[in-house]
Design a protein around this motif. Structure first.
Motif, PDB file in Angstrom:
ATOM      1  N   CYS A 172      14.258   2.041   3.701  1.00 10.10           N
ATOM      2  CA  CYS A 172      13.194   1.527   4.564  1.00 10.10           C
ATOM      3  C   CYS A 172      13.097   2.409   5.800  1.00 10.10           C
ATOM      4  N   TRP A 173      11.882   2.748   6.181  1.00 10.72           N
ATOM      5  CA  TRP A 173      11.683   3.447   7.446  1.00 10.72           C
ATOM      6  C   TRP A 173      10.281   3.135   7.958  1.00 10.72           C
ATOM      7  N   PHE A 174      10.064   3.486   9.204  1.00 14.90           N
ATOM      8  CA  PHE A 174       8.779   3.206   9.831  1.00 14.90           C
ATOM      9  C   PHE A 174       7.792   4.341   9.580  1.00 14.90           C
ATOM     10  N   THR A 175       6.516   3.989   9.464  1.00 11.50           N
ATOM     11  CA  THR A 175       5.431   4.951   9.584  1.00 11.50           C
ATOM     12  C   THR A 175       4.789   4.710  10.953  1.00 11.50           C
ATOM     13  N   GLU A 176       3.793   5.496  11.291  1.00 10.84           N
ATOM     14  CA  GLU A 176       3.204   5.360  12.621  1.00 10.84           C
ATOM     15  C   GLU A 176       2.656   3.960  12.852  1.00 10.84           C
ATOM     16  N   ASP A 177       2.035   3.368  11.821  1.00 10.80           N
ATOM     17  CA  ASP A 177       1.439   2.045  12.008  1.00 10.80           C
ATOM     18  C   ASP A 177       1.868   1.049  10.938  1.00 10.80           C
ATOM     19  N   GLY A 178       2.994   1.295  10.310  1.00 11.26           N
ATOM     20  CA  GLY A 178       3.446   0.377   9.263  1.00 11.26           C
ATOM     21  C   GLY A 178       4.848   0.691   8.788  1.00 11.26           C
ATOM     22  N   TRP A 179       5.079   0.476   7.488  1.00 14.61           N
ATOM     23  CA  TRP A 179       6.416   0.590   6.924  1.00 14.61           C
ATOM     24  C   TRP A 179       6.361   1.318   5.582  1.00 14.61           C
ATOM     25  N   GLN A 180       7.389   2.083   5.322  1.00 13.57           N
ATOM     26  CA  GLN A 180       7.531   2.733   4.025  1.00 13.57           C
ATOM     27  C   GLN A 180       8.794   2.196   3.355  1.00 13.57           C
ATOM     28  N   ILE A 181       8.666   1.778   2.120  1.00 14.28           N
ATOM     29  CA  ILE A 181       9.793   1.272   1.329  1.00 14.28           C
ATOM     30  C   ILE A 181       9.893   2.112   0.070  1.00 14.28           C
ATOM     31  N   ARG A 182      11.116   2.496  -0.293  1.00 16.12           N
ATOM     32  CA  ARG A 182      11.336   3.226  -1.541  1.00 16.12           C
ATOM     33  C   ARG A 182      12.388   2.487  -2.360  1.00 16.12           C
ATOM     34  N   LEU A 183      12.035   2.088  -3.566  1.00 17.91           N
ATOM     35  CA  LEU A 183      12.980   1.497  -4.515  1.00 17.91           C
ATOM     36  C   LEU A 183      13.393   2.594  -5.483  1.00 17.91           C
ATOM     37  N   HIS A 184      14.638   2.993  -5.407  1.00 15.87           N
ATOM     38  CA  HIS A 184      15.133   4.098  -6.214  1.00 15.87           C
ATOM     39  C   HIS A 184      15.449   3.628  -7.638  1.00 15.87           C
ATOM     40  N   PRO A 185      15.555   4.562  -8.567  1.00 14.20           N
ATOM     41  CA  PRO A 185      16.017   4.200  -9.914  1.00 14.20           C
ATOM     42  C   PRO A 185      17.394   3.537  -9.870  1.00 14.20           C
ATOM     43  N   ARG A 186      17.649   2.672 -10.823  1.00 11.41           N
ATOM     44  CA  ARG A 186      18.905   1.923 -10.849  1.00 11.41           C
ATOM     45  C   ARG A 186      20.098   2.846 -10.964  1.00 11.41           C
ATOM     46  N   GLN A 225       0.811  -1.216   0.000  1.00 16.37           N
ATOM     47  CA  GLN A 225       0.000   0.000   0.000  1.00 16.37           C
ATOM     48  C   GLN A 225       0.847   1.270   0.000  1.00 16.37           C
ATOM     49  N   SER A 226       2.076   1.183   0.517  1.00 12.06           N
ATOM     50  CA  SER A 226       2.891   2.388   0.655  1.00 12.06           C
ATOM     51  C   SER A 226       4.207   2.354  -0.108  1.00 12.06           C
ATOM     52  N   ILE A 227       4.606   1.215  -0.637  1.00  8.50           N
ATOM     53  CA  ILE A 227       5.892   1.130  -1.327  1.00  8.50           C
ATOM     54  C   ILE A 227       5.870   1.971  -2.600  1.00  8.50           C
ATOM     55  N   THR A 228       7.006   2.588  -2.907  1.00  9.60           N
ATOM     56  CA  THR A 228       7.136   3.361  -4.135  1.00  9.60           C
ATOM     57  C   THR A 228       8.331   2.847  -4.933  1.00  9.60           C
ATOM     58  N   GLY A 229       8.281   3.046  -6.243  1.00 12.17           N
ATOM     59  CA  GLY A 229       9.413   2.681  -7.098  1.00 12.17           C
ATOM     60  C   GLY A 229       9.418   1.247  -7.574  1.00 12.17           C
ATOM     61  N   VAL A 230       8.294   0.527  -7.408  1.00 15.14           N
ATOM     62  CA  VAL A 230       8.260  -0.873  -7.854  1.00 15.14           C
ATOM     63  C   VAL A 230       8.535  -0.969  -9.351  1.00 15.14           C
TER      64      VAL A 230
END
Length: 305
Positions: free
Chosen positions: A237-251, A101-106
């Motif tokens: 990777c870092w925490f949100t208040e009730d979950g996790w945030q993941i960011r996959l950056h460009p190669r 729900q929160s990951i970006t850069g897939v």
């Protein structure tokens, strides 16, 4: 570490897994948080080193602000361990759904695998990388990572079993080339591997500048990408208040071994950006910068430069 200390450590981890599963989630979170606060009050070596590391990340912080940041960072670290101990008994599909729900850069990962040469994902010791791994294992049907050969063997096997239960393929880091051969094989099969890439204070580490100071980081992620043509993808990777945030950056483009130092510096710069934005979730309680090492340790590294 003595044999007794190793056995005591193994017992502690085993107790942590049992305690986190036995306690209700809210009670466990309170218990681990109080443990973090107690550790800060005791101000042991790890806490002092964490504070010193954070002072580099947030140089504008005064003493009061740095104390509060250190407290929050220890609570973040305690949250990681609480969640890690609970993950085996959690609904992994639900964890994956929540990350999704929160990951970006897939799209960066999808594009890499569409090229057919695999993906090398490198990340720092930040947030909950195990939760990120649960999502990745679900999304791809599995991935490969390495594990340090901890002592005693029972503790190593405990961690291997834990991460295999989450869907990870674990390759033991034994000091020879066997792990590298497995990783190369997986990339040539167009699969993904994940490597922690923010600390390697050994002779094999690649010199980089991080938050304005010299340190060393693992060259393995960039070398694997250069050797196989795989995409090198930084992850945050870092925490949100009730979950996790993941960011996959460009190669990061790395096409040959001569580009490994520049690619590793590029990784360091991206890690620094994410860590600066979420400093409390960087769980670095060890010496990190070369200036923190003793003179003899620095001399040993200098001989390899």
């Amino acid at each position: 570490m003595s044999g007794f200390s190793q056995r005591l450590g193994d017992f502690g981890y085993a107790a942590g897994w049992r305690l986190a599963r036995w306690l209700p989630e809210s009670a466990g979170a309170v218990t681990f948080g109080l443990g973090a606060d107690l550790a800060v009050r005791r101000d042991g070596g790890g806490v002092r080193q964490l504070r010193s590391n954070l002072a580099r990340v947030v140089p504008q912080a005064d003493g009061v602000e740095l104390d509060e940041l250190t407290r929050r960072a220890m609570r973040s670290y305690a949250r990681y361990w609480h969640e890690m101990f609970r993950l085996p008994s959690m609904d992994h599909k639900e964890v994956s759904r929540k990350v999704a729900q929160s990951i970006t850069g897939v799209e960066n990962l999808d594009a890499a695998l569409a090229e057919g040469n695999g993906a090398v994902m490198a990340l720092p010791h930040s947030g909950n990388w195990d939760a990120a791994g649960v999502w990745l294992a679900d999304y791809l049907g599995g991935f490969t990572t390495v594990a340090e050969r901890l002592k005693p063997e029972s503790l190593y096997q405990r961690f291997v079993s834990y991460r295999e239960s989450l869907g990870f393929e674990i390759v033991p880091l034994t000091g020879d080339s066997s792990a590298m051969r497995v990783l190369l094989k997986r990339l040539r099969e167009n699969k993904a591997i994940c490597l922690v890439g923010d600390r390697d204070l050994t002779k094999s580490g690649v010199p980089v500048k991080f938050f304005g100071e010299q340190t060393r980081m693992p060259g393995g992620p960039a070398r694997l990408a250069a050797t196989t043509g795989a995409a090198l993808i930084p992850a945050g990777c870092w925490f949100t208040e009730d979950g996790w945030q993941i960011r996959l950056h460009p190669r990061i483009r790395v096409t040959n071994r001569s580009e490994v130092p520049a690619a590793t510096q590029a990784l360091a710069d991206i890690f620094a950006g994410d860590i600066a934005a979420h400093p409390a979730d960087w769980h670095m309680m060890q010496k990190f910068w070369l200036s923190d090492l003793e003179a003899g340790e620095q001399a040993d590294l200098g001989e390899a430069s």
